[in-house]
Design a protein around this motif. Sequence first.
Motif, short mmCIF file in Angstrom:
data_model
loop_
_atom_site.label_atom_id
_atom_site.label_comp_id
_atom_site.label_asym_id
_atom_site.label_seq_id
_atom_site.Cartn_x
_atom_site.Cartn_y
_atom_site.Cartn_z
N GLU A 20 0.85 -1.19 0.00
CA GLU A 20 0.00 0.00 0.00
C GLU A 20 0.89 1.24 0.00
N THR A 21 0.63 2.15 -0.94
CA THR A 21 1.44 3.37 -1.03
C THR A 21 0.81 4.46 -0.18
N SER A 22 1.57 5.52 0.03
CA SER A 22 1.03 6.68 0.75
C SER A 22 0.38 7.65 -0.24
N LEU A 23 0.33 7.27 -1.51
CA LEU A 23 -0.31 8.11 -2.51
C LEU A 23 -1.83 8.00 -2.38
N PRO A 24 -2.56 9.04 -2.78
CA PRO A 24 -4.03 8.97 -2.70
C PRO A 24 -4.58 7.78 -3.49
N ALA A 25 -5.67 7.21 -3.01
CA ALA A 25 -6.26 6.04 -3.65
C ALA A 25 -6.68 6.32 -5.09
N ASP A 26 -6.97 7.58 -5.40
CA ASP A 26 -7.41 7.90 -6.76
C ASP A 26 -6.26 8.33 -7.69
N THR A 27 -5.00 8.05 -7.27
CA THR A 27 -3.85 8.38 -8.11
C THR A 27 -3.96 7.65 -9.44
N VAL A 28 -3.75 8.37 -10.54
CA VAL A 28 -3.78 7.77 -11.86
C VAL A 28 -2.35 7.47 -12.30
N TYR A 29 -2.13 6.23 -12.71
CA TYR A 29 -0.82 5.81 -13.20
C TYR A 29 -0.86 5.77 -14.72
N THR A 30 0.08 6.48 -15.37
CA THR A 30 0.04 6.56 -16.83
C THR A 30 0.54 5.29 -17.49
N GLU A 31 1.39 4.52 -16.79
CA GLU A 31 1.88 3.27 -17.37
C GLU A 31 2.50 2.40 -16.29
N SER A 32 2.65 1.14 -16.65
CA SER A 32 3.37 0.17 -15.85
C SER A 32 4.38 -0.46 -16.80
N PHE A 33 5.66 -0.48 -16.41
CA PHE A 33 6.68 -0.95 -17.36
C PHE A 33 7.89 -1.50 -16.64
N HIS A 34 8.72 -2.25 -17.40
CA HIS A 34 10.06 -2.62 -16.95
C HIS A 34 11.04 -1.99 -17.92
N PHE A 35 12.26 -1.82 -17.47
CA PHE A 35 13.31 -1.25 -18.32
C PHE A 35 13.84 -2.31 -19.27
N ASP A 36 14.34 -1.88 -20.40
CA ASP A 36 15.15 -2.63 -21.36
C ASP A 36 14.46 -3.85 -21.96
N LEU A 37 15.25 -4.67 -22.69
CA LEU A 37 14.70 -5.73 -23.53
C LEU A 37 15.06 -7.13 -23.06
N ASP A 38 15.76 -7.25 -21.93
CA ASP A 38 16.09 -8.59 -21.41
C ASP A 38 16.07 -8.56 -19.89
N GLU A 39 15.92 -9.74 -19.31
CA GLU A 39 15.72 -9.85 -17.86
C GLU A 39 16.89 -9.29 -17.05
N LYS A 40 18.11 -9.66 -17.41
CA LYS A 40 19.27 -9.21 -16.63
C LYS A 40 19.35 -7.69 -16.61
N SER A 41 19.23 -7.07 -17.76
CA SER A 41 19.33 -5.62 -17.85
C SER A 41 18.14 -4.93 -17.18
N ALA A 42 16.94 -5.45 -17.41
CA ALA A 42 15.74 -4.85 -16.80
C ALA A 42 15.85 -4.84 -15.28
N ASN A 43 16.24 -5.94 -14.70
CA ASN A 43 16.35 -6.03 -13.24
C ASN A 43 17.55 -5.24 -12.72
N GLY A 44 18.62 -5.16 -13.51
CA GLY A 44 19.78 -4.37 -13.11
C GLY A 44 19.45 -2.88 -13.09
N LEU A 45 18.73 -2.41 -14.10
CA LEU A 45 18.34 -0.99 -14.14
C LEU A 45 17.36 -0.68 -13.02
N LEU A 46 16.44 -1.60 -12.74
CA LEU A 46 15.53 -1.42 -11.62
C LEU A 46 16.32 -1.27 -10.31
#
Length: 138
Positions: free
Chosen positions: A1-27
Amino acid sequence: ETSLPADTVYTESFHFDLDEKSANGLLALVLCGKKRATSSSLYAFSAQGNPIPKPGDYSIVTDWSGTPRCVIRTQSVTCLPFRDMTFTICRREGEDENLDSWKRSHTHFFTEEGKQLGYSFSEDMPVIFEDFEVVYQK
């Protein structure tokens, strides 16, 4: 649960890069505070039908498997041709030690992403550079 208001609008959900190792490393760089920005091809936004980020937007960043790990809020957005990127700008991504390294890795990324999304990389390609802050992390 975040401290952000319940009605917060999220413009996207994403991971970085094109492969697992890089995506998780950038995260990991985001979660430790080293990565405070990201760059994207303007063409990728239109190819995927996504709006260009704007200051105040909230996004959910996931790991490669899609598990939400943090929420970021866009602070500023700059659009410039790839060829005009400077190290002063791209160092905020926290990934590279110099501009040449950034250009090599991002040329590869934009070339590969372009093959998937139907655009071609060029030095004139507009890059959307987004500065962000982490406002919540799990």
